[in-house]
Structures are given as structure tokens and as C-alpha cells.
Design an enzyme around this catalytic site. Structure first.
Site, mmCIF file in Angstrom:
data_model
loop_
_atom_site.group_PDB
_atom_site.id
_atom_site.type_symbol
_atom_site.label_atom_id
_atom_site.label_comp_id
_atom_site.label_asym_id
_atom_site.label_seq_id
_atom_site.Cartn_x
_atom_site.Cartn_y
_atom_site.Cartn_z
ATOM 1 C CG HIS A 268 24.611 -76.266 82.209
ATOM 2 N ND1 HIS A 268 23.302 -76.047 82.573
ATOM 3 C CD2 HIS A 268 24.641 -76.176 80.870
ATOM 4 C CE1 HIS A 268 22.571 -75.827 81.484
ATOM 5 N NE2 HIS A 268 23.357 -75.923 80.436
ATOM 6 C CG HIS A 378 21.711 -71.005 80.215
ATOM 7 N ND1 HIS A 378 20.491 -71.589 80.019
ATOM 8 C CD2 HIS A 378 22.625 -71.980 79.988
ATOM 9 C CE1 HIS A 378 20.661 -72.853 79.685
ATOM 10 N NE2 HIS A 378 21.947 -73.120 79.665
ATOM 11 C CG HIS A 458 27.887 -74.535 76.272
ATOM 12 N ND1 HIS A 458 27.109 -73.844 75.371
ATOM 13 C CD2 HIS A 458 27.016 -75.142 77.135
ATOM 14 C CE1 HIS A 458 25.840 -74.017 75.671
ATOM 15 N NE2 HIS A 458 25.750 -74.800 76.738
#
Length: 605
Positions: A268, A378, A458
Site C-alpha cells: 500500500h 488495513h 484510501h
């Protein structure tokens, strides 16, 4: 023999054999300095080398030919109605590459490149302008590259834009591999990279051929290339699997490092911070839980490394946040838990009983659940704030953006209040209108306003040039799954947003000042991945709806074709894209504006 002795004949035979065995580059024996070469110069410098570092096929170096070369400039002449690429090259870059670096060639094309430079020899400086012709191969790799369709043509200041696209080429069979020492972790993510630079006409002008640095079938050299950023020095940093790396756009390795032994499973995000350090989202290679079990954790740890790769600090998020808050996790669409997309589970959520079963049966690994060893956080972005030595993280599975200090204390939380216990509930920001008046909000939404929280978001990035220690402007991609801690009756009711917030860190308030995407509805909905980022060079916002445009069976929720991402760039404050490009049949991750002038340390005057 006729006039030649046996000794002379033998010597002649040996010389002929030596000539026959010589490299093809030798036309003759040469002189006292050695064999002659046969490359054909184009212009007044040395030979042309294409793909010099073996991983960037649309690059080349025009070697210096033994001369001192200064003040170089490069122009890639465009196709008809195409986009010119032109840039200056610093003397340092010429020295580093042993000649003039060429970037931005068209694939499968006879490119015309114009170079201008000063050539210094024997105390004399001469100025030259040469045209060089470079034939390139088509774009190639293990998986096909996507086509781009220009929806809104670039004009004015955006006409010279280049966009770096970081996509995902599909999962490989290493998904079956899992860590077992100790148990858990997220090793099974491995997908062939699709990295490219496109111009505003949708033409590919650079792509990564990763075979020399990547092996999708390797436990240590595979993974998914993520977190790509262009640093202030023009080079690109990113990570994949158990590596984090830095390369220039020509493909030259600056460094390629394994993660330090105490950490694993990069994915990520990797932030090149203002302090010269790098912040990586990783996981612990070995954590002893409070129940005595040893596990590899999942996407819930940040480390800071210096320029030499020494770890100088770490943020153990299970100690800083509440790893057992399951409010957002219960609302997630189990068919799209980040990249673990499973159409058979579309629309399904987890109950308290199912979560409790996961806990009691002690399943660990890349599964949605609570507690260290599961995918409870996450974290998909980290950004450093130099004004107070803090980091800002985006936690997808908490539906929250969180600022954490060097002291590992939470400074504020941007997110709906449901499920946050003390002391975290004390850190929640209060939504306000443009006049600073608090909005009417419950624990999941605010009424009579366009304000909304972000859901499974995100990229929470601080807009540095518009922020200070008191007021922060923050760009976020609101994916929109689990909006309001709920799933809508029909899949096509979901939508995503690009959003910008203004946070008063002293008053602990948040105002939404811009959004895009809600009005586009399901067409722009990106259940996973994606990015929103401010671009200071043009005072603009880039939004990459990286998994939008996928086709679903609205009865079953199943995915029937690959996504068709949208790349949009906006003038600051505008809700109408200045540029819009749609990529076809590809899973996107992130994208950003690539600065060719920064890459070669110069600006054309």
C-alpha cells in the site's frame, strides 16, 4: 607456398583465426589502442544504447563518445496530433548515465529525438543540435497493458501532463503460500505489476519491464508493487512484498532493500518524508499476543527508516488504537475486502457471531477480524506532518483517518463516532459548516448537509503547501463501501467520492470544502484501491477512481468484467474535470502526475 615461408604462413593462419574469433564489433585489427568498433554514430557523440538498465524499454542513453557534455536538452518529437516531451538534463545526470538520457519514447515506432548540448574537447567548446532516430519495440510483459480512452482532452497548462499509472496485472499462483513461522501474515498477495507513464493523448511513453528485479513466483521477490511516489529528487520509491526500493525513471537502481528482519509484508504505502526518512506500512514478523500466541500481524504497523535503511522508530497500532473495534468491519462488503475480491460474497457482511467464531477458533492471517494477527486495521496510507512530527494514517477497516504523534498518542480521529470508546472517543473531530458552526450529526451521519465521513477510504494526504501547524487541508478518496455502517439494498446505489477537508487542529473541527463523485453515482464507484492527491505544480487535484467501471450482475452482485478506471484532474476548487482519461479492462491501484523536469533535475528555459 610461392614466396612465403612456413613460419610466415603459420603466423598468417593464427592471425586469421584470431580475427575470426574477435567480437562482431571489430571491423579490423585496429591500431596500438586495440580493436576498432563498428557502431554508427548519430550526430556528434557516441553510440546509442536502448533500455540501458534492462527494466525501462522506452528509454535510451546517447553515450558521450569520450567527450565532456554540458547543458543538454532533449525533445521527443510527437506523432501527428501527439504530445511533445521536452526537458533539460542536468550535468550531474549526464555524468551519472555516461551520456544524455532519453525518456518518453513511443513504443513500436521510429522515434525522432532532438538533442542540443555543448561538447567540450581539448579546451574547445562547440554547440550541437542533433537528430537521433530510435526504433522501439511494442509494449510487452507477462500480461497485456490497458488501452486509454481520452474523455476530456487536456488544454492550457495541463497539455504537457504525464501521468504515472500503477495498476495490478492479476493474481498469480503464489496466493496459495502462507507464512507458518509463526502463523498468519499476508504473504499470499502477489500480482504482476503494470506500471506505465501515459501522456494526455492516452499514449504509453514509458513502462516497467520488471523481470530483472521481480519474480511473481518468489516468496521474497514477489508481492504487489504499491506506494509509488516521485521523490523531491525526481526518483521513484515504492515497495513490494518483502522489498522497498528506489529507482530513477531510466531504470537505474539507487537501492533495493529487503525489509528489516523484524518486519514483513509491505503493501500500500511508502512516504518519502520531509525529514529525509521513509515511512513504510508493514507488519510485525513475530508478535506475542496477550494470550501467548505468536503471530505475524496484518497491515497494522508503521516503521520509519533513515536514508541508510536503519529503523529509527515504529508505530505498533494495536497498542495505539483499539484493535477490537468491529463497528466498521461488520459493515464491510465481504465481496470486496480490498484486493481480496470475491463476487460470491458480494453484499454479505459479518455478524457478531461470525466475528466471535473467528476469534474463538484462533484463525489468523489476511482475514477480516479483530485483534492482532488479523486484518483489523488495513492501513493503506501514511503521510508525515513535519509541523508537529506526526503521522497521518488511513485505516480502511476502521473507516477512519487518524493522526498520531511521535509519542504514540492519538491527536485526532476523522471518522464517525459509533464504536469508539474512551480515550479514543475524546479525539474525534467535530464537523462544522463554513462559518464554524457544528453540524447536526448522529454517530454515523450528518443531516441537512453535504458533509460526509469517509468509508473504507484510501490515501489521506496532507496538502503541504496549503497547510500549517494550525490548519490542515487533507485529501482523501472515500471509496464508499459500508457508508453509514450499512450496505444499501442494491449494489448500484453505492458511490465513491474524492473529498478535501479543512481541519482546525486547535479547535478540533473539520469542514468539508470540496467533493467529486457523488453526482457520478455507481459509474464512478471504486470499491477498493484509488487515490486523491494535490499537485502543487499546477494547483490541481488528481483523482484516480481505480476500480470504477467494473460490470456487475445487479441480481447477484457478481463481477462480470474487469474495472475501467477513471483518471481525472481538476483545477483547484473546480468540480468539472480539466482532464479525464479512462483506462480499459484493468485493475487500478494509484496514479500521480509525473514531473519529467524534476526527474532530470532541470527546467527548460
Amino acid at each position: 607456398m610461392h614466396g612465403i615461408s612456413r613460419r610466415e604462413f603459420a603466423r598468417f593462419t593464427i592471425l586469421c583465426a584470431a580475427a575470426a574469433a574477435a567480437p562482431m564489433a571489430a571491423h579490423a585489427f585496429g591500431g596500438p589502442s586495440g580493436a576498432a568498433t563498428i557502431y554508427k554514430n548519430q550526430g556528434h557523440l557516441g553510440e546509442l544504447i536502448t533500455n540501458p538498465y534492462k527494466i525501462a524499454p522506452l528509454t535510451a542513453i546517447i553515450r558521450n563518445g569520450g567527450y565532456v557534455v554540458r547543458n543538454a536538452k532533449v525533445r521527443i518529437l510527437p506523432k501527428k496530433d501527439g504530445q511533445e516531451i521536452a526537458y533539460a538534463v542536468s550535468d550531474a545526470q549526464v555524468l551519472t548515465h555516461g551520456g544524455i538520457p532519453v525518456f518518453g519514447l513511443y513504443p513500436d515506432y521510429r522515434n525522432t529525438v532532438e538533442i542540443t548540448y555543448d561538447r567540450i574537447y581539448n579546451g574547445k567548446t562547440e554547440h550541437f543540435t542533433d537528430k537521433v532516430f530510435i526504433r522501439t519495440q511494442p509494449v510487452y510483459g507477462l500480461v497485456p497493458f490497458p488501452k486509454a480512452e481520452v474523455k476530456k482532452a487536456a488544454e492550457g497548462k495541463f497539455a504537457d501532463r504525464l501521468y504515472y499509472i500503477n495498476n495490478i496485472g492479476g493474481n498469480n499462483n503464489t496466493r496459495h503460500a502462507v507464512w507458518n513461522n509463526p502463523e498468519g501474515g499476508a504473504l499470499q498477495w502477489s500480482s504482476y505489476p503494470l506500471n506505465m507513464v501515459i501522456d494526455t493523448k492516452g499514449e504509453i511513453r514509458w513502462f516497467l519491464y520488471p523481470e530483472g528485479i521481480y519474480n511473481v513466483d518468489s516468496l521474497y521477490d514477489g508481492g504487489i508493487m504499491m506506494g509509488l511516489r516521485q521523490n523531491d529528487d525526481g526518483a521513484i520509491t515504492w515497495g513490494y512484498g518483502q522489498h522497498y526500493v528506489k529507482y530513477d525513471i531510466m531504470g537505474r537502481e539507487i537501492w533495493n532493500r529487503r525489509l528489516p528482519y523484524g518486519y514483513n509484508d509491505f503493501s500500500h504505502t511508502m512516504d518519502a518524508a520531509q525529514n529525509g526518512h521513509y515511512f513504510l506500512r508493514v507488519a510485525s514478523s513475530n508478535l506475542k499476543r496477550l494470550d501467548g500466541r505468536n503471530v505475524r500481524t496484518v497491515r497494522d504497523m508503521i516503521i520509519e527508516v533513515d536514508a541508510n535503511g536503519t529503523v529509527v522508530d515504529e508505530w505498533r497500532l494495536w497498542d495505539i488504537l483499539d484493535p477490537y473495534r468491529n463497528t466498521a468491519i461488520k459493515a464491510l462488503d465481504q465481496g470486496a475486502v480490498c484486493l481480496n475480491i470475491d463476487p460470491k460474497l458480494a453484499g454479505k457482511t459479518l455478524s457478531d457471531e461470525e466475528l466471535q467464531k473467528l476469534d474463538t477458533e484462533a484463525h489468523f492471517g489476511d482475514i477480516v477480524g479483530t485483534g492482532p494477527g488479523r486484518n483489523w486495521a488495513h492501513v493503506n496510507s501514511v503521510d508525515y506532518d513535519p509541523t508537529d512530527d506526526s503521522i497521518i494514517i488511513s485505516s480502511r477497516h476502521q473507516c477512519a483517518v487518524i493522526k498520531i504523534g511521535r509519542d504514540k498518542k492519538v491527536k485526532w480521529i476523522l471518522g464517525a463516532s459509533r464504536g469508539w470508546k474512551k480515550p479514543w472517543s475524546d479525539a474525534l473531530l467535530t464537523p462544522v459548516d463554513a462559518k464554524g458552526k457544528p453540524l447536526a450529526c448522529d454517530d454515523a451521519s450528518c443531516s441537512n448537509t453535504d458533509f460526509d465521513w469517509t468509508w473504507t477510504q484510501h490515501t489521506a494526504f496532507r496538502i503541504d503547501s496549503k497547510s500549517d501547524k494550525k490548519v490542515m487541508y487533507l485529501s482523501v478518496f472515500d471509496n464508499g463501501d459500508g457508508r453509514g455502517f450499512d450496505q444499501p439494498p442494491l449494489p448500484d446505489m453505492k458511490y465513491s467520492r474524492a473529498v478535501i477537508y479543512r481541519i482546525d487542529q486547535e479547535k478540533r473541527t473539520v469542514e468539508q470544502i470540496w467533493e467529486y463523485g457523488k453526482e457520478k453515482g455507481h459509474e464512478w464507484f471504486s470499491p477498493v484501491t484509488s487515490l486523491v492527491e494535490y499537485m502543487p505544480d499546477k494547483d490541481s487535484i488528481i483523482a484516480y477512481a481505480a476500480t470504477a467501471g467494473a460490470n456487475y450482475d445487479l441480481k447477484t452482485g457478481g463481477l462480470t468484467s474487469a474495472p475501467n478506471p477513471y483518471l481525472d484532474e481538476f483545477e483547484w476548487g473546480s468540480t468539472v474535470p480539466a482532464v479525464e482519461i479512462q483506462l480499459k479492462n484493468t485493475t487500478g491501484y494509484q496514479a500521480f502526475a509525473f514531473d519529467v523536469h524534476k526527474a532530470f533535475n532541470g527546467v527548460i528555459r
